[in-house]
Design a protein around this motif. Structure first.
Motif, short mmCIF file in Angstrom:
data_model
loop_
_atom_site.label_atom_id
_atom_site.label_comp_id
_atom_site.label_asym_id
_atom_site.label_seq_id
_atom_site.Cartn_x
_atom_site.Cartn_y
_atom_site.Cartn_z
N TYR A 1 -4.69 -0.61 -9.54
CA TYR A 1 -4.70 0.36 -8.71
C TYR A 1 -4.62 -0.41 -7.26
CZ TYR A 1 -6.85 3.73 -12.07
OH TYR A 1 -7.22 4.55 -13.16
N ASP B 1 -14.15 8.44 -6.68
CA ASP B 1 -13.95 7.83 -5.51
C ASP B 1 -14.49 6.58 -5.62
OD1 ASP B 1 -12.14 9.63 -4.29
OD2 ASP B 1 -13.96 10.57 -3.13
N SER C 1 -0.30 8.22 -5.87
CA SER C 1 -1.46 9.39 -5.78
C SER C 1 -2.45 9.24 -4.61
CB SER C 1 -2.22 9.61 -6.98
OG SER C 1 -3.29 10.43 -6.99
N GLU C 2 -2.72 10.37 -3.90
CA GLU C 2 -3.68 10.17 -2.73
C GLU C 2 -4.88 9.78 -3.15
OE1 GLU C 2 -4.45 10.16 1.23
OE2 GLU C 2 -2.77 10.04 0.10
N ARG C 3 -5.56 10.01 -4.37
CA ARG C 3 -6.83 9.61 -4.98
C ARG C 3 -6.76 9.08 -6.24
NH1 ARG C 3 -11.12 13.33 -3.42
NH2 ARG C 3 -10.57 14.89 -1.87
N THR D 1 -16.42 5.16 3.13
CA THR D 1 -15.19 6.15 3.28
C THR D 1 -14.39 6.00 2.12
OG1 THR D 1 -15.05 5.64 5.68
CG2 THR D 1 -13.39 6.42 4.88
N PRO D 2 -14.11 7.16 1.46
CA PRO D 2 -13.33 7.15 0.21
C PRO D 2 -11.79 6.57 0.48
CG PRO D 2 -14.37 9.05 0.37
CD PRO D 2 -14.53 8.41 1.90
N LEU D 3 -11.57 5.56 0.00
CA LEU D 3 -10.20 5.08 -0.29
C LEU D 3 -9.18 6.14 -0.88
CD1 LEU D 3 -10.72 1.42 -2.06
CD2 LEU D 3 -10.33 2.04 0.56
N ARG D 4 -7.93 6.15 -0.18
CA ARG D 4 -7.10 6.91 -0.37
C ARG D 4 -5.69 6.34 -0.37
NH1 ARG D 4 -10.42 9.47 -2.16
NH2 ARG D 4 -11.54 11.55 -1.44
N GLY D 5 -4.62 7.03 -0.92
CA GLY D 5 -3.25 6.34 -0.95
C GLY D 5 -3.06 5.30 -1.92
N THR E 1 -4.02 -0.25 -2.95
CA THR E 1 -3.96 0.60 -1.85
C THR E 1 -4.13 -0.15 -0.57
OG1 THR E 1 -5.09 2.31 -0.51
CG2 THR E 1 -6.67 1.07 -1.78
#
Length: 605
Positions: A391, A467, A367-369, A473-477, A393
């Motif tokens: 989780y 987030d 999931s991106e978020r 900066t919000p983490l993604r991926g 990333t």
């Protein structure tokens, strides 16, 4: 042919079968007591002079996935109520749907929270539909056990302590109708503390009160609200529950006896909560949050008349002497205590790191978020209810990792599988070390228990709920692994050929395995884990619950029936620090104590 009349509340005294009746009750929850011990606990209840068993019904255990019901084995409610009847006990059923009970989400199933707009304990259509579907099944199980059908159930509670929540005027009439429209014709009751009495009732339903001290004129307050009605203390709190990091609550026997004696002298009916507390096995403990989140411990000993392991305490003996005065016949003999045993220490034999165990989880979700536990596409799309979620990333720099308070409830933070810190309700920032190139950031998030009481039930989604930012900066991926440690996963883990036997430096988090050899018939025992940090213990596949070095609880109750003669498998999931051995004791160690009676009530909450 006319049938005998059930429990009635038409005057200042209850009547049952047309004769005056005093409820001398006690709470024992079948879901907190190993089924082989149900008989022992109920025999001890009868021998103490009680005539009525009360029990909650946990919706989240009986319908763990939407439309999938379980009323078997440990959850065989029909067998439990029938056993009470065989003992000559009447039954007051407290079916919820919300039960509080220091139980995860007050007994409500977590899949309800998949709906972002869900309003629990209201007439919100999504909640109403789920309750109706559940009650269709539940009432079909208990209807044949009602008094009018020849069964022991003489009263049924309408919801639980709604006066403390009171968000929807139509809700209590709805629950009342849920019962009556399905053929429940026994006496209906509500149950509230002093402050909730006014808002928690509904027309045609007898109010009862919950308390520990006879202060504020509580009984008179109830009498004034319901003139010419019988008075009942539905929950007389003869102890209290514990939270991690606090002290073990005790309520001295003499202080308790003085209040119970006065309640009886006034002619009031009583139910002891808890008569026998039992254990929050598995991940089922609740939590409290009145400004500060505090998860409850695994033991539900409650300083009750029967201890967590079913032993008769000083409270039991005093109450038996008191209740015997309200019986014309001598009370039955008290069953002998269960034998306990301190087995020889066992030494760890094998270990498997968390990272090596991920192959045995279901397919990870990308999931991106971040996605909270309840919305993960696992368990037939019912989401993840309990346990841990990992989780992962990719990051390309160090700096300040900030949770923005979106961790529910506690996360170990890893960079390339090395632990660099912990995030929880109090700690929102961790500094990540600098290094060149891409690295894997891991967040192992534990659901430590959903709040079971108060106004925040709709906010009990777990995992990562928003987030997480690195240097603003919000983490993604994300790649997300469900680690709910359910039986199928534990089976795959056990059968793995990858367990390691070198114990010089097991990396944590890890699963650690050993064997306990039992010669002769198995006995109750208490597991002790000095030198360990925080985690969960499984014995022969049974999840005994959580341990945590911060206390107050420094043991886990291991019932004899869950052991077998010969070899027994023990698996520990440890988050922080592994010790070489596990100890056993004949008696529990509850840690430092604090006297409930000397605390202001608000500090308990």
């Amino acid at each position: 042919m006319s049938h005998p009349e059930g429990l009635r509340a038409n005057s200042s005294q209850f009547t049952l079968e047309g004769r005056p009746f005093r409820i001398l009750g006690g709470s024992i929850h079948y879901f907190r007591v190993p089924r082989p011990y149900w008989r022992d606990r109920l025999l001890k209840m009868k021998a103490c002079g009680l005539n009525t068993l009360t029990t909650y019904v946990p919706w989240n255990l009986h319908e763990p996935e939407r439309g999938v019901f379980n009323f078997q084995d440990q959850l065989d409610l029909k067998a439990y109520i029938s056993l009470a009847s065989e003992m000559g006990l009447w039954v007051i059923l407290r079916p919820g749907p919300y039960i509080c009970a220091e139980w995860d989400l007050g007994g409500l199933p977590s899949w309800l929270l998949q709906d972002e707009d869900m309003q629990l304990r209201t007439t919100y259509p999504g909640f109403v539909n789920a309750v109706n579907f559940y009650f269709d099944r539940l009432i079909s199980v208990v209807k044949p056990l009602m008094f009018e059908e020849g069964g022991p159930i003489i009263a049924v509670q309408v919801e639980n302590e709604y006066g403390s929540y009171a968000k929807d005027e139509g809700y209590m009439p709805f629950i009342k109708n849920c019962l009556q429209s399905r053929g429940v014709n026994e006496l209906l009751l509500t149950s509230d503390n002093w402050e909730g009495l006014r808002c928690g009732g509904t027309e045609g339903v007898l109010r009862t009160i919950n308390l520990q001290r006879l202060s504020f004129g509580a009984i008179q307050h109830l009498a004034d609200m319901q003139p010419q009605k019988p008075l009942m203390v539905m929950e007389y709190w003869c102890g209290w529950f514990d939270v991690w990091g606090g002290h073990h609550h005790v309520f001295h026997a003499e202080d308790m006896l003085a209040v119970v004696s006065e309640i009886l002298e006034r002619g009031v009916s009583i139910n002891l909560y808890m008569f026998h507390g039992g254990t929050n096995f598995g991940f089922m403990n609740g939590a409290m949050d009145f400004g500060t989140y505090k998860p409850q411990v695994t033991s539900y000993d409650y300083d009750a008349p029967l201890s967590e392991a079913g032993d008769c305490t000083t409270k039991y003996q005093l109450l038996r002497n008191l209740f015997s005065q309200y019986h014309s016949e001598p009370l039955p003999e008290v069953p002998p205590p269960q034998e306990t045993r301190a087995y020889e220490p066992v030494f760890m034999q094998q270990h498997l790191s968390l990272w090596d165990s991920l192959q045995f989880t279901d397919k990870p979700y990308r999931s991106e978020r971040p996605v909270n536990m309840e919305r993960l596409p696992v368990n037939n799309n019912n989401g993840q209810s309990y346990g841990y979620t990992l989780y992962e990333t990719t990051i390309t720099s160090g700096g300040t990792l900030n949770s923005r308070n979106n961790i529910r409830d506690r996360a170990l933070v890893f960079v390339d599988r090395q632990c660099v810190g912990c995030l929880d309700y109090k700690t929102h920032e961790v500094t990540l070390p600098d290094a060149k190139g891409a690295r894997t950031l891991g967040l192992l998030v534990e659901n430590c228990g959903r709040v079971n009481y108060g106004k925040t039930l709709n906010e009990q989604r777990k995992g990562i709920v928003g987030d997480i930012v690195l240097n603003q900066t919000p983490l993604r991926g994300f790649t997300i692994f469900c680690l709910d440690l359910k039986p199928n996963f534990m089976k795959r883990l056990t059968n793995s050929s990858q367990w390691k036997t070198d114990f010089k430096s097991p990396s944590v988090p890890a699963f650690v395995q050993t064997r306990l050899c039992v010669d002769g018939p198995p006995k109750d025992t208490f597991i002790k884990l000095p030198g360990w940090g925080k985690g969960v213990v499984f014995v022969n596949g049974q999840n005994l619950g959580r341990y945590w070095f911060i206390g107050p609880q420094h043991f886990l109750y291991l019932p004899g029936p869950w052991l077998r003669s010969g070899e027994n498998q023990i698996i520990v999931f440890e988050e922080q620090r592994v010790d070489a051995k596990i100890l056993f004791a004949e008696n529990p160690d509850h840690g430092k104590t604090v006297d409930v009676y000397k605390l202001p009530f608000c500090t308990l909450l």
